[in-house]
Design a protein around this motif. Structure first.
Motif, mmCIF file in Angstrom:
data_model
loop_
_atom_site.group_PDB
_atom_site.id
_atom_site.type_symbol
_atom_site.label_atom_id
_atom_site.label_comp_id
_atom_site.label_asym_id
_atom_site.label_seq_id
_atom_site.Cartn_x
_atom_site.Cartn_y
_atom_site.Cartn_z
ATOM 1 N N LEU A 30 -4.900 6.352 -7.482
ATOM 2 C CA LEU A 30 -3.590 6.060 -7.930
ATOM 3 C C LEU A 30 -2.789 6.787 -9.088
ATOM 4 C CD1 LEU A 30 -4.672 2.164 -7.932
ATOM 5 C CD2 LEU A 30 -3.579 3.464 -5.993
ATOM 6 N N SER A 31 -2.535 7.797 -8.677
ATOM 7 C CA SER A 31 -1.946 8.767 -9.655
ATOM 8 C C SER A 31 -0.397 8.848 -8.908
ATOM 9 C CB SER A 31 -2.243 10.153 -9.517
ATOM 10 O OG SER A 31 -3.608 10.144 -10.062
ATOM 11 N N ILE A 70 4.133 -1.151 -9.873
ATOM 12 C CA ILE A 70 3.249 0.298 -9.984
ATOM 13 C C ILE A 70 3.243 0.639 -11.364
ATOM 14 C CG2 ILE A 70 3.128 2.721 -8.968
ATOM 15 C CD1 ILE A 70 4.006 1.717 -6.369
ATOM 16 N N PRO A 106 3.210 4.215 -1.533
ATOM 17 C CA PRO A 106 3.038 5.233 -2.566
ATOM 18 C C PRO A 106 4.467 5.383 -3.490
ATOM 19 C CG PRO A 106 2.831 6.767 -0.746
ATOM 20 C CD PRO A 106 2.877 4.961 -0.336
ATOM 21 N N ARG A 113 -3.954 13.535 -6.972
ATOM 22 C CA ARG A 113 -4.679 12.604 -6.013
ATOM 23 C C ARG A 113 -5.698 13.277 -5.431
ATOM 24 N NH1 ARG A 113 0.568 9.846 -3.333
ATOM 25 N NH2 ARG A 113 1.528 9.123 -5.276
ATOM 26 N N CYS A 136 -5.344 1.771 -3.286
ATOM 27 C CA CYS A 136 -5.331 0.199 -3.009
ATOM 28 C C CYS A 136 -6.187 -0.542 -2.242
ATOM 29 C CB CYS A 136 -3.793 0.085 -2.320
ATOM 30 S SG CYS A 136 -2.401 0.655 -3.166
ATOM 31 N N TYR A 165 0.875 -1.300 -0.053
ATOM 32 C CA TYR A 165 -0.008 -0.045 0.169
ATOM 33 C C TYR A 165 0.785 1.142 0.188
ATOM 34 C CZ TYR A 165 -3.234 -3.641 1.682
ATOM 35 O OH TYR A 165 -3.820 -4.675 1.570
ATOM 36 N N SER A 186 -1.032 13.020 0.874
ATOM 37 C CA SER A 186 -1.710 12.196 -0.421
ATOM 38 C C SER A 186 -0.959 11.028 -0.189
ATOM 39 C CB SER A 186 -0.732 12.954 -1.517
ATOM 40 O OG SER A 186 0.828 13.220 -1.140
ATOM 41 N N CYS A 224 0.065 1.532 -13.533
ATOM 42 C CA CYS A 224 -0.182 3.076 -13.514
ATOM 43 C C CYS A 224 0.197 3.663 -14.894
ATOM 44 C CB CYS A 224 -0.197 3.892 -12.286
ATOM 45 S SG CYS A 224 -1.047 2.920 -11.050
ATOM 46 N N TRP A 279 -3.137 7.472 -1.586
ATOM 47 C CA TRP A 279 -2.567 6.245 -2.446
ATOM 48 C C TRP A 279 -3.037 5.033 -1.686
ATOM 49 C CZ3 TRP A 279 -0.076 5.384 -6.999
ATOM 50 C CH2 TRP A 279 0.506 4.144 -7.285
ATOM 51 N N SER A 280 -2.844 4.812 -0.455
ATOM 52 C CA SER A 280 -3.060 3.770 0.164
ATOM 53 C C SER A 280 -4.754 3.281 0.120
ATOM 54 C CB SER A 280 -2.762 3.845 1.753
ATOM 55 O OG SER A 280 -1.485 4.049 1.782
ATOM 56 N N ALA A 321 1.732 12.799 -7.074
ATOM 57 C CA ALA A 321 1.043 12.919 -5.557
ATOM 58 C C ALA A 321 0.141 14.172 -5.666
ATOM 59 C CB ALA A 321 1.900 13.032 -4.430
#
Length: 601
Positions: free
Chosen positions: A374-375, A322, A277, A381, A298, A275, A290, A326, A294-295, A378
């Motif tokens: 999930l960008s 990743i 980033p 997001r 996930c 999880y 941010s 992405c 991200w977590s 950061a």
């Protein structure tokens, strides 16, 4: 009046502003000239220095007095906290974290089974003795002789006391005592965590349920972020649920406040690997909320898939997964971020995003929100507030009410691990049984093969002993190969060793069950007998007659084959084994003996 004016002049002369003194003195007396101004100016400077020193001394005294008052107040607070039962090692380092609280007693709770295991803590289910209500006791591991370890533990307590939201675990109290070296944080007991529910094959979340869980998760995070707190360990095992469908964020052991001035670098060794980033994987020490978003992305994908979407074994593999999911970031990203390990982890291949292909079964609005969360950059997001206002939560089906969520049997990550361990042990046990049975089968087959080989070798040795009945003379066996290919013994001993040769005679059993000497081809007579009669039995015969005496003579056989030591049966009917020539010779021998001894022996 004059006194007053003189006093005023003197007061002005000793004022802290020399310029005003010069002007006033110049107006009143011009006869003093420049020298008088210089003298007055020097006096004013001297006075200023004295005033500044006085101020500094007074400020030092005031600061010292203030520090003394603070120190005395702090000691007073520590004394009060120690008096109510807090241990001295805690009050000396983290008095602020426990200010205004009284420690709970350990005997007020009955500790039951373990329900959770973390890096720095263990969680137990406990029953309050007085009320019977269930609680979760989190035992925090730290070194009470290391102040930094105590501050790390106290930071979690301080952060939890600042938070008050229905979707965040509330700290109910702390169990410790003056003589205790450990601390238990007391929380409300939650029956489930998302890790336990996601891992169950019999549970499939509907879209309405997922929206309900996500809205509660983002609401709790919004409360944290608005108060300047990053969780830094959002994952399914730290998201708890009770039987009323209420979701709460737990385990703030890695949480920290947001750094705005960037004077104190943050650690990048936070957030569980699956999880974590990309900026943390590349060593960022200056980041914000941010990382939690991200977590959340996930976790969002895991609720749909039923398993982690990014499951790397190492940091390098995780970052590679990743980029494959992405897409590789543009060149501007690498120039802008300037991350410590950006050059090391920069992919050699430019990947296109495969997120929509991987999540083709997701609703379109869910994919849009997931792409935002999930960008890799950061800054793209958004925030927890913007995520709550996304289209995903405003389209059908709407999030269900927590009270309408299904009721599940208690399911926690710890239960999943126990089940996995038991199933793994069963599989390993079966594999060991199979391996043991295979080894036994191989051992049995090897023994049978060895017995067969032993039987074959024994029969082979017997045949060789029969066909190669060698005689050892001084450790040597002299064998001569006959014309027929058989092996027979070459006698090298004198007539005195005849009996020794006879005792080593090997016999062959014929078809009628009789043991007979072996016929060796290639001899002068039709039958060459390996056994010879005793010396005393042949002493009365001439050499020529002795050569014609056969071993078929009963007395000869009886005397020669004295089998008290050999234990081999020598009973046989010679007449049945002889051919016509043998019978004629036997008759001739009998006639000679009859003529000499008067009777047939």
């Amino acid at each position: 009046m004059g006194c007053i004016s003189s006093k005023s002049v003197v007061a002005k002369a000793y004022s802290p502003s020399p310029t005003r003194v010069e002007v006033s003195e110049t107006n009143r007396s011009s006869s003093r000239g420049r020298s008088g101004l210089k003298i007055l100016d020097s006096k004013a400077n001297l006075d200023n220095e004295r005033n500044n020193k006085f101020k500094k001394n007074s400020s030092k005294k005031s600061n010292g007095a203030f520090n003394l008052r603070v120190g005395l107040a702090q000691r007073s607070v520590e004394a009060e906290q120690n008096a109510v039962g807090w241990p001295p090692w805690l009050t000396a380092v983290a008095a602020e974290a426990i200010q205004g609280w009284v420690p709970l007693k350990a005997d007020s709770f009955q500790k039951l089974e373990k329900i959770g295991q973390g890096t720095y803590s263990s969680v137990f289910r406990a029953r309050e003795v007085e009320t019977g209500k269930m609680f979760a006791l989190k035992k925090v591991r730290f070194d009470n002789f290391q102040p930094e370890s105590i501050r790390f533990m106290a930071r979690e307590i301080t952060i939890l006391r600042r938070l008050d939201h229905p979707n965040i675990m509330k700290l109910e109290g702390i169990i410790t005592s003056r003589l205790s070296n450990s601390i238990y944080l007391v929380f409300e007991y939650m029956e489930h965590d998302l890790a336990g529910l996601v891992s169950r094959s019999d549970i499939v979340f509907t879209e309405s349920q997922i929206k309900c869980y996500m809205r509660q998760l983002l609401s709790g995070l919004e409360h944290c972020h608005m108060r300047g707190i990053m969780h830094r360990d959002i994952k399914v095992s730290n998201i708890l649920l009770n039987n009323e469908g209420v979701l709460k964020i737990g385990d703030f052991g890695l949480a920290n406040t947001i750094s705005t001035d960037n004077k104190h670098p943050l650690t990048s060794r936070v957030v569980t690997l699956w999880y974590r980033p990309p900026e943390l994987l590349m060593g960022s020490t200056s980041y914000g909320v941010s990382v939690d978003l991200w977590s959340v992305g996930c976790v969002f994908a895991e609720l749909f898939l039923g398993k982690p979407i990014l499951k790397g074994r190492t940091e390098v593999e995780q970052l590679h997964k990743i980029f494959k999911l992405c897409g590789s970031p543009p060149e501007e990203f690498w120039k802008k971020t300037k991350l410590p390990h950006a050059t090391m982890f920069k992919p050699q291949t430019n990947y296109e995003s495969s997120l929509r292909e991987r999540c083709a079964d997701f609703p379109a609005s869910a994919i849009d929100l997931l792409e935002t969360l999930l960008s890799i950059d950061a800054s793209n997001r958004g925030t927890s507030s913007s995520a709550l206002m996304s289209e995903y939560f405003s389209v059908r089906p709407y999030p269900c009410n927590p009270s309408n969520l299904p009721k599940y049997s208690p399911s926690k990550e710890m239960d999943v691990k126990v089940q996995e361990d038991s199933s793994r042990k069963k599989i390993e046990g079966k594999m060991r049984e199979v391996a043991t049975s295979r080894r036994q089968q191989r051992r049995v087959s090897r023994l049978m093969q060895d017995q067969n080989n032993l039987g074959k070798s024994s029969s082979k040795e017997n045949m060789q002993n029969i066909s190669q009945n060698g005689h050892r003379d001084d450790g040597k066996t002299h064998l001569t190969r006959g014309k027929g290919g058989g092996m027979y013994k070459e006698h090298t001993k004198s007539a005195l060793d005849t009996m020794s040769e006879t005792s080593q005679m090997m016999n062959v059993v014929n078809g009628n069950g009789y043991s007979v000497p072996l016929q060796v081809p290639g001899s002068n007579n039709d039958y060459t007998w390996v056994k010879r009669r005793k010396q005393d039995a042949s002493s009365t015969l001439s050499d020529g007659s002795r050569s014609k005496i056969s071993a078929l003579d009963p007395n000869f056989a009886k005397g020669t084959y004295d089998l008290t030591n050999q234990r081999v049966s020598m009973d046989f009917d010679p007449a049945e084994l002889m051919n016509a020539q043998g019978r004629r010779e036997l008759d001739a021998q009998r006639a000679i003996r009859k003529s000499r001894f008067g009777r047939d022996k």
